[in-house]
Enzyme design. Sequence first.
Site, PDB file in Angstrom:
ATOM      1  N   GLN A   5       0.854  -1.137  -0.006  1.00  0.00           N
ATOM      2  CA  GLN A   5       0.052  -0.133  -0.007  1.00  0.00           C
ATOM      3  C   GLN A   5       1.062   1.231  -0.071  1.00  0.00           C
ATOM      4  O   GLN A   5       1.967   1.314   0.435  1.00  0.00           O
ATOM      5  CB  GLN A   5      -0.845   0.070   1.225  1.00  0.00           C
ATOM      6  CG  GLN A   5      -1.853  -0.967   1.087  1.00  0.00           C
ATOM      7  CD  GLN A   5      -2.872  -1.400   2.389  1.00  0.00           C
ATOM      8  OE1 GLN A   5      -2.841  -0.313   3.119  1.00  0.00           O
ATOM      9  NE2 GLN A   5      -3.317  -2.490   2.528  1.00  0.00           N
TER      10      GLN A   5
HETATM   11  N1  LIG Z   1      -6.431 -15.613  -8.639  1.00  0.00           N
HETATM   12  C1  LIG Z   1      -5.196 -15.351  -8.050  1.00  0.00           C
HETATM   13  N2  LIG Z   1      -5.248 -14.768  -6.863  1.00  0.00           N
HETATM   14  C2  LIG Z   1      -4.002 -14.707  -6.073  1.00  0.00           C
HETATM   15  C3  LIG Z   1      -2.824 -15.127  -6.621  1.00  0.00           C
HETATM   16  N3  LIG Z   1      -1.693 -14.692  -5.691  1.00  0.00           N
HETATM   17  C4  LIG Z   1      -2.457 -14.153  -4.853  1.00  0.00           C
HETATM   18  N4  LIG Z   1      -3.729 -13.905  -5.047  1.00  0.00           N
HETATM   19  C5  LIG Z   1      -4.855 -13.343  -4.331  1.00  0.00           C
HETATM   20  O1  LIG Z   1      -4.676 -12.120  -4.272  1.00  0.00           O
HETATM   21  C6  LIG Z   1      -5.044 -11.474  -3.060  1.00  0.00           C
HETATM   22  C7  LIG Z   1      -3.693 -10.503  -2.449  1.00  0.00           C
HETATM   23  O2  LIG Z   1      -2.685 -11.542  -2.091  1.00  0.00           O
HETATM   24  P1  LIG Z   1      -1.437 -11.070  -1.262  1.00  0.00           P
HETATM   25  O3  LIG Z   1      -0.678 -11.946  -1.089  1.00  0.00           O
HETATM   26  O4  LIG Z   1      -2.131 -10.570   0.131  1.00  0.00           O
HETATM   27  O5  LIG Z   1      -0.999  -9.674  -1.827  1.00  0.00           O
HETATM   28  P2  LIG Z   1       0.203  -8.859  -1.409  1.00  0.00           P
HETATM   29  O6  LIG Z   1       1.164  -8.352  -2.654  1.00  0.00           O
HETATM   30  O7  LIG Z   1       0.938  -9.385  -0.300  1.00  0.00           O
HETATM   31  O8  LIG Z   1      -0.564  -7.753  -0.835  1.00  0.00           O
HETATM   32  P3  LIG Z   1      -0.049  -6.508   0.041  1.00  0.00           P
HETATM   33  O9  LIG Z   1       0.349  -7.104   1.464  1.00  0.00           O
HETATM   34  O10 LIG Z   1      -1.320  -5.722   0.242  1.00  0.00           O
HETATM   35  O11 LIG Z   1       1.098  -5.582  -0.564  1.00  0.00           O
HETATM   36  C8  LIG Z   1      -5.240 -12.698  -1.952  1.00  0.00           C
HETATM   37  O12 LIG Z   1      -7.012 -12.587  -1.884  1.00  0.00           O
HETATM   38  C9  LIG Z   1      -4.736 -13.773  -2.358  1.00  0.00           C
HETATM   39  O13 LIG Z   1      -5.448 -14.883  -2.265  1.00  0.00           O
HETATM   40  C10 LIG Z   1      -2.700 -15.813  -8.048  1.00  0.00           C
HETATM   41  O14 LIG Z   1      -1.750 -16.379  -8.399  1.00  0.00           O
HETATM   42  N5  LIG Z   1      -4.094 -15.938  -8.481  1.00  0.00           N
END
Ligand SMILES: Nc1nc2c(ncn2[C@@H]2O[C@H](COP(=O)(O)OP(=O)(O)OP(=O)(O)O)[C@@H](O)[C@H]2O)c(=O)[nH]1
Length: 81
Positions: free
Chosen positions: A70
């Site tokens: 974020q």
């Molecule tokens: N369809 C799909 N959804 C995914 C994939 N990888 C992650 N997600 C989904 O995307 C959302 C965000 O994933 P996070 O791993 O929390 O993303 P992040 O980059 O850590 O996000 P921040 O902590 O806010 O920076 C979650 O609901 C996951 O389940 C993927 O390869 N495919």
Amino acid sequence: MGLLSIIRKIKKKEKEMRILMVGLDNSGKTTIVLKMNGEDTSVISPTLGFNIKTIIYQKYTLNIWDVGGQKDYKILLEELL
Ligand SMILES: Nc1nc2c(ncn2[C@@H]2O[C@H](COP(=O)(O)OP(=O)(O)OP(=O)(O)O)[C@@H](O)[C@H]2O)c(=O)[nH]1
Ligand SMILES: [Mg+2]
């Protein structure tokens, strides 16, 4: 190129290293870290600040810094880079 080959190439002698996970919010950084560690990914919340996870990968110790994507955390990221 697999993760292990990349690690070998970057730091041949060092056995412990820090990996910074950066990217836009909701892009899947935490999911990747959890998957790498064989953890459940069914319930994931946005990362607040950052989390550090230590994973032993073969003979290497990887300290993975999972930074929240974020915009509030951009300043934090600049400090870590
Ligand atoms: N369809 C799909 N959804 C995914 C994939 N990888 C992650 N997600 C989904 O995307 C959302 C965000 O994933 P996070 O791993 O929390 O993303 P992040 O980059 O850590 O996000 P921040 O902590 O806010 O920076 C979650 O609901 C996951 O389940 C993927 O390869 N495919
Ligand atoms: Mg996250």
